[in-house]
Design a protein around this motif. Sequence first.
Motif, PDB file in Angstrom:
ATOM      1  N   UNK A 162      -1.624 -48.658  34.206  1.00 40.17           N
ATOM      2  CA  UNK A 162      -0.984 -49.875  33.692  1.00 40.17           C
ATOM      3  C   UNK A 162      -0.368 -49.673  32.318  1.00 40.17           C
ATOM      4  N   UNK A 163      -0.200 -48.433  31.901  1.00 40.79           N
ATOM      5  CA  UNK A 163       0.376 -48.163  30.580  1.00 40.79           C
ATOM      6  C   UNK A 163       1.795 -48.696  30.462  1.00 40.79           C
ATOM      7  N   UNK A 164       2.460 -48.931  31.579  1.00 45.51           N
ATOM      8  CA  UNK A 164       3.841 -49.438  31.547  1.00 45.51           C
ATOM      9  C   UNK A 164       3.910 -50.863  30.986  1.00 45.51           C
ATOM     10  N   UNK A 165       2.783 -51.618  31.068  1.00 48.04           N
ATOM     11  CA  UNK A 165       2.837 -53.026  30.641  1.00 48.04           C
ATOM     12  C   UNK A 165       3.225 -53.160  29.170  1.00 48.04           C
ATOM     13  N   UNK A 166       2.481 -52.527  28.231  1.00 52.95           N
ATOM     14  CA  UNK A 166       2.960 -52.598  26.844  1.00 52.95           C
ATOM     15  C   UNK A 166       4.084 -51.599  26.585  1.00 52.95           C
ATOM     16  N   UNK A 214      13.011 -49.553  37.590  1.00 51.30           N
ATOM     17  CA  UNK A 214      11.681 -49.229  38.122  1.00 51.30           C
ATOM     18  C   UNK A 214      10.759 -48.726  37.017  1.00 51.30           C
ATOM     19  N   UNK A 215       9.456 -48.848  37.273  1.00 50.04           N
ATOM     20  CA  UNK A 215       8.458 -48.407  36.304  1.00 50.04           C
ATOM     21  C   UNK A 215       8.575 -46.902  36.062  1.00 50.04           C
ATOM     22  N   UNK A 271       0.173 -40.341  30.798  1.00 52.43           N
ATOM     23  CA  UNK A 271      -0.631 -41.417  31.387  1.00 52.43           C
ATOM     24  C   UNK A 271      -0.703 -41.282  32.900  1.00 52.43           C
ATOM     25  N   UNK A 272       0.434 -40.943  33.522  1.00 54.67           N
ATOM     26  CA  UNK A 272       0.434 -40.774  34.983  1.00 54.67           C
ATOM     27  C   UNK A 272      -0.469 -39.624  35.412  1.00 54.67           C
ATOM     28  N   UNK A 273      -0.359 -38.500  34.720  1.00 54.03           N
ATOM     29  CA  UNK A 273      -1.179 -37.335  35.087  1.00 54.03           C
ATOM     30  C   UNK A 273      -2.660 -37.643  34.913  1.00 54.03           C
ATOM     31  N   UNK A 274      -3.024 -38.253  33.797  1.00 54.12           N
ATOM     32  CA  UNK A 274      -4.430 -38.574  33.552  1.00 54.12           C
ATOM     33  C   UNK A 274      -4.931 -39.620  34.536  1.00 54.12           C
ATOM     34  N   UNK A 284      -3.295 -51.382  40.303  1.00 53.54           N
ATOM     35  CA  UNK A 284      -4.352 -51.342  39.291  1.00 53.54           C
ATOM     36  C   UNK A 284      -5.506 -52.268  39.675  1.00 53.54           C
ATOM     37  N   UNK A 285      -5.179 -53.432  40.235  1.00 54.53           N
ATOM     38  CA  UNK A 285      -6.231 -54.349  40.681  1.00 54.53           C
ATOM     39  C   UNK A 285      -7.070 -53.709  41.786  1.00 54.53           C
ATOM     40  N   UNK A 286      -6.438 -52.983  42.675  1.00 55.26           N
ATOM     41  CA  UNK A 286      -7.176 -52.318  43.754  1.00 55.26           C
ATOM     42  C   UNK A 286      -8.150 -51.285  43.184  1.00 55.26           C
ATOM     43  N   UNK A 287      -7.707 -50.507  42.205  1.00 56.34           N
ATOM     44  CA  UNK A 287      -8.587 -49.505  41.605  1.00 56.34           C
ATOM     45  C   UNK A 287      -9.788 -50.170  40.935  1.00 56.34           C
TER      46      UNK A 287
END
Length: 473
Positions: free
Chosen positions: A21-25, A39-40, A57-60, A185-188
């Motif tokens: 969810x790093x894309x939000x901020x 797209x994100x 962030x994606x890799x981690x 993210x909610x699913x995770x």
Amino acid sequence: MERRLLVLAATAFVVAAVLYSAWMPGQFTSPLVDRTDGLVGELAARDQPSTRLFRTSDVLSGLAIVLGVAVTYRVRREWSGWLALAAFGVLVIGGGLFPLDCAALGDPVCELTPLSLSHHVHTVTGVLATVALLAAMALLSRCWNAYGAWLITGATLGVTALTLAAIAGGYLAGVAQRAQATLTAMWLVYVALRLLVADDPVDGGPVSGVLFPGGSGAHVVVQGEGPVVLISAGLGGAWFHWDRVAAELARSHQVVRFDRPGLGRSPASPAPPTLYGEAARLAALAPAHPGQVIVVAHSVAAWHAEAFVRLHPMCVSRLVLVDPSRDDRRRRASSFGKAVGPWLPALGGAWGATALALLAGPAVHRLVRGLPDHGRAYRTGRVLAAAVGEWLARHDMAADLRRVRARHAFPDVPVTVISSRGRARIQKRLAAELNADLVHLTASARRIHLAATAPIADAVRRLRRDREPGSPG
């Protein structure tokens, strides 16, 4: 440890959700990417100012998902869902390693420039990641049959369809895709919460085979009649490694083979292996007094057998040590080994160990033992974890053996040491210390239990010949 492992898995999924969810901020740091139509994934494009942050962030996030799946306790009927979720994590990692060249939807110039292989790989991994995620949601929801799981799965499926339609129509693609990422993210987080409220896992399925009536809890195979011969396999060994030797000895003896905890078909033990515990296991499998047993021990099991003889001198009539391991006189178990050891039984029941054993277990077993895994024992994470646990415990076992030697004299028990070419000097010293007969073989250490069928049988039968009327001694 199983509960702690579930907490670790849940934590990994929560961390993955936060990183995903790093894309939000972060979307406010990339003004060139339209928040309505972009797209994100375009936030991590090479031409964006925060590309390294979003790619990291994606890799981690992908790594955290893979870790969470790896340490989740295995439930057989859920394997397809967890496999799909692990594939999603791997594809997220791939998307971070292979970013877009530019914001394809938000930048008209991007479509006019030649695109790199990385750009195309990112597009493919994005599509496959969506497919893997939806598959994981559907498969796990079917297994769990929970309202919350089906609600998130249905919503994600609907939003994914809207995203595809928005991309095709060229309008509101960013809004729809951001809703999809939010539901991911909610699913995770939902998966993490489900793991936390789940019951403590238990080892699934009964253990096949014969259980010794003495209550040792080990898988035991008994064949033949006559004087008892107890065979103890080497590090990570299983009962079927000794099929040829047992068949030869069973003509005139009762041969007892067993699997130590976690190995072969024996259930895992929550406690790490110890020298005193293995000596006690041999004592439990030996005949009741005044009966005696002939012990045949291979590799590191020679330490268990020697400690058993020293601690229970009246229980053994002969000791045959096949290619005994060196007892390291200097080293002790590392702090890492002591810290990891208690976790291994639980890790052996997790998806990560299961996958590793399925992929590499049979091949490694054939390489090391020179035998096919006809018992299918080395395809389970339980056996992999038990073998690693024995390897980590060997230095402490060697130290305990030195203490046993200092406190308990070796009794007047005939000993034969069958030596391999690779350890001849070490085993010659051991034979001298135990006043043993030394038999040299030219076979390699890893196959000595197969190549030495006749020498092992001769060493076992020597006691009977020595006791025949008119024989010396």
